[in-house]
Motif scaffolding. Structure first.
Motif, short mmCIF file in Angstrom:
data_model
loop_
_atom_site.label_atom_id
_atom_site.label_comp_id
_atom_site.label_asym_id
_atom_site.label_seq_id
_atom_site.Cartn_x
_atom_site.Cartn_y
_atom_site.Cartn_z
N PRO A 67 44.46 40.02 32.98
CA PRO A 67 44.18 39.55 34.48
C PRO A 67 45.25 40.33 35.36
CG PRO A 67 45.20 37.80 33.30
CD PRO A 67 44.66 38.76 32.43
N SER A 68 44.67 40.71 36.44
CA SER A 68 46.02 41.18 37.40
C SER A 68 46.77 40.16 38.19
CB SER A 68 45.39 41.90 38.51
OG SER A 68 44.36 41.43 39.29
N GLN A 103 48.50 35.69 43.72
CA GLN A 103 47.12 36.10 43.63
C GLN A 103 46.84 36.59 42.44
OE1 GLN A 103 46.64 38.99 46.58
NE2 GLN A 103 46.43 37.39 48.34
N ALA A 104 45.67 36.33 41.67
CA ALA A 104 45.24 36.73 40.19
C ALA A 104 43.85 36.98 40.61
CB ALA A 104 45.40 35.53 39.17
N GLY A 105 43.56 38.01 39.59
CA GLY A 105 42.02 38.33 39.39
C GLY A 105 41.74 38.89 38.24
N THR A 107 38.40 40.91 35.64
CA THR A 107 37.16 41.41 35.48
C THR A 107 36.63 40.59 34.37
OG1 THR A 107 37.88 43.52 36.53
CG2 THR A 107 35.70 43.63 35.32
N ASN A 286 33.46 39.56 38.94
CA ASN A 286 35.06 39.40 38.86
C ASN A 286 35.29 38.03 39.44
OD1 ASN A 286 36.18 42.57 38.63
ND2 ASN A 286 34.37 42.76 39.92
N ALA A 287 36.37 37.48 39.04
CA ALA A 287 36.73 36.25 39.38
C ALA A 287 38.10 36.45 39.78
CB ALA A 287 36.93 35.33 38.23
N SER A 288 38.64 35.71 41.12
CA SER A 288 39.85 35.69 41.52
C SER A 288 40.48 34.36 42.03
CB SER A 288 39.78 36.53 42.74
OG SER A 288 38.92 36.29 43.76
N SER A 290 44.01 32.33 44.22
CA SER A 290 44.94 32.61 45.08
C SER A 290 45.81 31.28 45.55
CB SER A 290 44.57 33.47 46.46
OG SER A 290 46.04 33.61 47.08
N TYR A 321 39.77 30.04 44.91
CA TYR A 321 39.16 30.82 44.18
C TYR A 321 37.63 30.84 43.77
CZ TYR A 321 38.20 25.69 42.76
OH TYR A 321 37.90 24.47 42.80
N SER A 324 32.91 37.05 42.25
CA SER A 324 32.26 37.81 43.16
C SER A 324 31.08 38.87 42.24
CB SER A 324 32.92 38.87 43.74
OG SER A 324 33.91 39.76 42.97
#
Length: 452
Positions: A67-68, A103-105, A107, A286-288, A290, A321, A324
Motif C-alpha cells: 500500500p501507499s 492517507q493510505a491507498g 490496489t 482500489n481502496a483508500s 484517510s 475510507y 473505487s
C-alpha cells in the motif's frame, strides 16, 4: 603467472637503424591487460550502470504490491469576504487554516498488470545481468585479439631486424671480397639493394607495431605517451581438441552462452510486457483511507472552536475510507496501440533469440576448425622453419665460397624470413586457441585470468 607492475626503466638504443635513444618500453603482461580492461572499459561500465537501474526497476515492481502511505498538510491565510467560522455569516475576515492528514491507498485488482509487470522486470534484470557477463567476456576476447596482434607484430619486427643485421654482415663480407677482386661489383650492388629492402621491411613492421599498440592502449584507456611491450603469457594448452566432438561443444555452448540466456530472458520480459498491456482492458479496483484534522482561527483572542490542541484533537478529527472501481470503455485506442507494439516487440525478440542460437553454432564450428588448423599450422611451420634455416645457411656458405649466385641467396633469405614469420604467427595463435574456444562456448571466466 607472476604479476609485474610498471616501473621506471633506463633508456636503451634501438640499434639497427642508428636512431636516437628512446625510453625502454614498459612490460605489460596479459593478465594486467585484462585486469585494466575490466576496470576501464567504457561499454562494460555503462552496462553495469544499466544493470543497477534495472535492479531498481525490479524492486519497484515488487513494492507495487504494497500500500501507499503519505502525509499531507497545508497552511492557508485568507483575507476578504468569506463565511465566518463562528456564525456562518458572510463577513470581511482574516482567517488562518492549518490542516494535516494521513492517507493510505492500495490496489486490490488491476487486471493482473502488476504481476505481469513484475515478471517482465525480473526477466529484464536477468537479461541485463547476462549481458554484463557476456560483455566481460567480450572485453577479454577483444583484448586477447589485440594483445595477440601486438605480440605477433613484435615477433615480426624482431625477425625483420635480425634478417637485416645478418644480411648487413654479409654485405660487409661481400664488399671485402669485391675489394680483393674475388667477387663482381654487381654482386655488391645487388646485396646492398637487398639490405636496403630489409631495412624498409623492418621500418614498416615497426610502424605496424606502433599502430596496433595504440589501438590496444585505447582499448585499455592507457596514456598513449607511455611506451610498452607485451610478453607471451604462460597458458595451459594441454586441452585435446581432437578428443571432443562438435556436437558436444554445441551442447556446452547452448548451456553456457550468456548472450543466448540474455535473448531468452529478453523474450520472456517482452512476453510479460505484452500481457501487461492486454490487462488494461480489464477493470481495476482500489481502496483508500484517510485520517486527519485541522485548526481554524479568525485571529481573535478567543477562537470559536477553542485552542489549536482542542480543535485538532476533539473538534475536527475525521476518518474517511472507501473503494473505487474503474471500468475502461474507450481510451482513444491507446491500449490497442500499446498491445500491438508490445506484441511486435515480443515477436522480434523471438527472432533475435533464434538467430543468436544459430550464430552460436557457427561460432563454435568456426572456432573448432580454427583450433585444428592452428595445430596443423604450428606443426607445419616448425618443419618449414627448419628447412628454411638450413637452406639459408647452405646458400650463405655457398655464396661466400663463390659457388652460388646472388639471386639464389636472396631467394633463400626471403624463404627463411617467411618461414620465421609463419612459425611466429602459428606459435602465438596456438597459445590463445583454448581461450578463444572458451569464449565461443561461453565458459570463459575473466576473473580466473586476472588471478593467474
Amino acid at each position: 603467472m607472476k604479476k609485474h607492475f610498471f616501473i621506471p626503466v633506463i633508456l636503451v638504443a634501438l640499434g639497427f637503424s642508428g636512431q636516437a635513444q628512446e625510453e625502454k618500453p614498459l612490460r605489460l603482461t596479459y593478465n594486467e591487460a585484462i585486469k585494466i580492461a575490466m576496470k576501464s572499459n567504457v561499454t562494460l561500465n555503462q552496462q553495469k550502470n544499466f544493470l543497477l537501474s534495472s535492479e531498481v526497476q525490479r524492486n519497484q515492481s515488487i513494492a507495487a504490491f504494497l500500500p501507499s502511505l503519505g502525509i499531507q498538510g497545508s497552511v492557508n491565510h485568507t483575507d476578504g469576504q468569506q463565511p465566518s467560522p463562528e456564525t456562518g455569516d458572510l463577513e470581511d475576515l482574516s482567517v488562518d487554516n492549518v490542516s494535516a492528514s494521513l492517507q493510505a491507498g492500495v490496489t486490490i485488482f488491476n487486471g493482473f498488470n502488476r504481476i505481469n509487470t513484475l515478471n517482465a522486470n525480473i526477466n529484464q534484470f536477468k537479461a541485463q545481468a547476462a549481458f554484463v557477463k557476456r560483455s566481460e567476456q567480450d572485453v577479454v576476447f577483444n583484448v586477447t585479439n589485440q594483445y595477440l596482434q601486438v605480440l605477433l607484430d613484435q615477433e615480426l619486427l624482431k625477425i625483420a631486424q635480425e634478417s637485416f643485421k645478418a644480411q648487413s654482415v654479409l654485405l660487409d663480407q661481400l664488399k671485402e671480397q669485391v675489394r680483393l677482386g674475388a667477387r663482381a661489383e654487381s654482386d655488391q650492388y645487388t646485396q646492398d639493394a637487398q639490405v636496403r629492402n630489409l631495412e624498409l621491411i623492418a621500418l614498416r613492421a615497426k610502424v605496424t607495431l606502433e599502430n596496433d599498440k595504440a589501438l590496444l592502449a585505447q582499448t585499455l584507456q592507457l596514456d598513449p605517451a607511455v611506451p610498452f611491450d607485451v610478453e607471451l603469457p604462460r597458458i595451459d594448452n594441454s586441452f585435446n581438441i581432437n578428443g571432443v566432438s562438435v556436437d558436444s561443444l554445441y551442447a556446452i555452448a547452448v548451456a553456457n552462452r550468456e548472450d543466448l540466456k540474455r535473448a531468452d530472458y529478453q523474450a520472456k520480459a517482452n512476453l510479460y510486457a505484452y500481457k501487461a498491456s492486454i490487462n488494461t482492458y480489464l477493470p481495476s479496483l482500489n481502496a483508500s483511507a484517510s485520517y486527519g484534522s485541522q485548526y481554524v482561527s479568525t485571529l481573535k483572542p478567543d477562537p470559536a472552536y477553542g485552542t489549536f490542541s482542542n480543535q485538532f484533537r476533539n473538534v475536527f478529527p475525521r476518518l474517511s475510507y472507501g473503494v473505487s472501481l474503474t471500468i475502461p470503455i474507450f481510451d482513444r485506442l491507446q491500449t490497442r496501440n500499446n498491445r500491438v507494439f508490445n506484441k511486435m516487440t515480443y515477436e522480434n525478440s523471438k527472432i533475435v533469440r533464434d538467430n543468436v542460437e544459430k550464430t552460436i553454432k557457427i561460432d563454435v564450428k568456426r572456432t573448432y576448425n580454427n583450433y585444428l588448423t592452428a595445430i596443423e599450422s604450428y606443426e607445419a611451420s616448425q618443419i618449414q622453419y627448419q628447412a628454411g634455416e638450413l637452406a639459408l645457411k647452405t646458400q650463405q656458405e655457398s655464396f661466400i665460397l663463390g659457388i652460388s649466385a646472388q639471386v639464389a641467396l636472396a631467394q633463400a633469405n626471403q624463404t627463411f624470413v617467411q618461414a620465421a614469420a609463419s612459425r611466429a604467427q602459428a606459435e602465438i595463435t596456438l597459445v590463445f586457441q583454448k581461450m578463444l574456444l572458451d569464449y565461443a562456448l561461453g565458459t570463459l571466466n575473466p576473473q580466473s585470468i586476472i588471478e593467474q
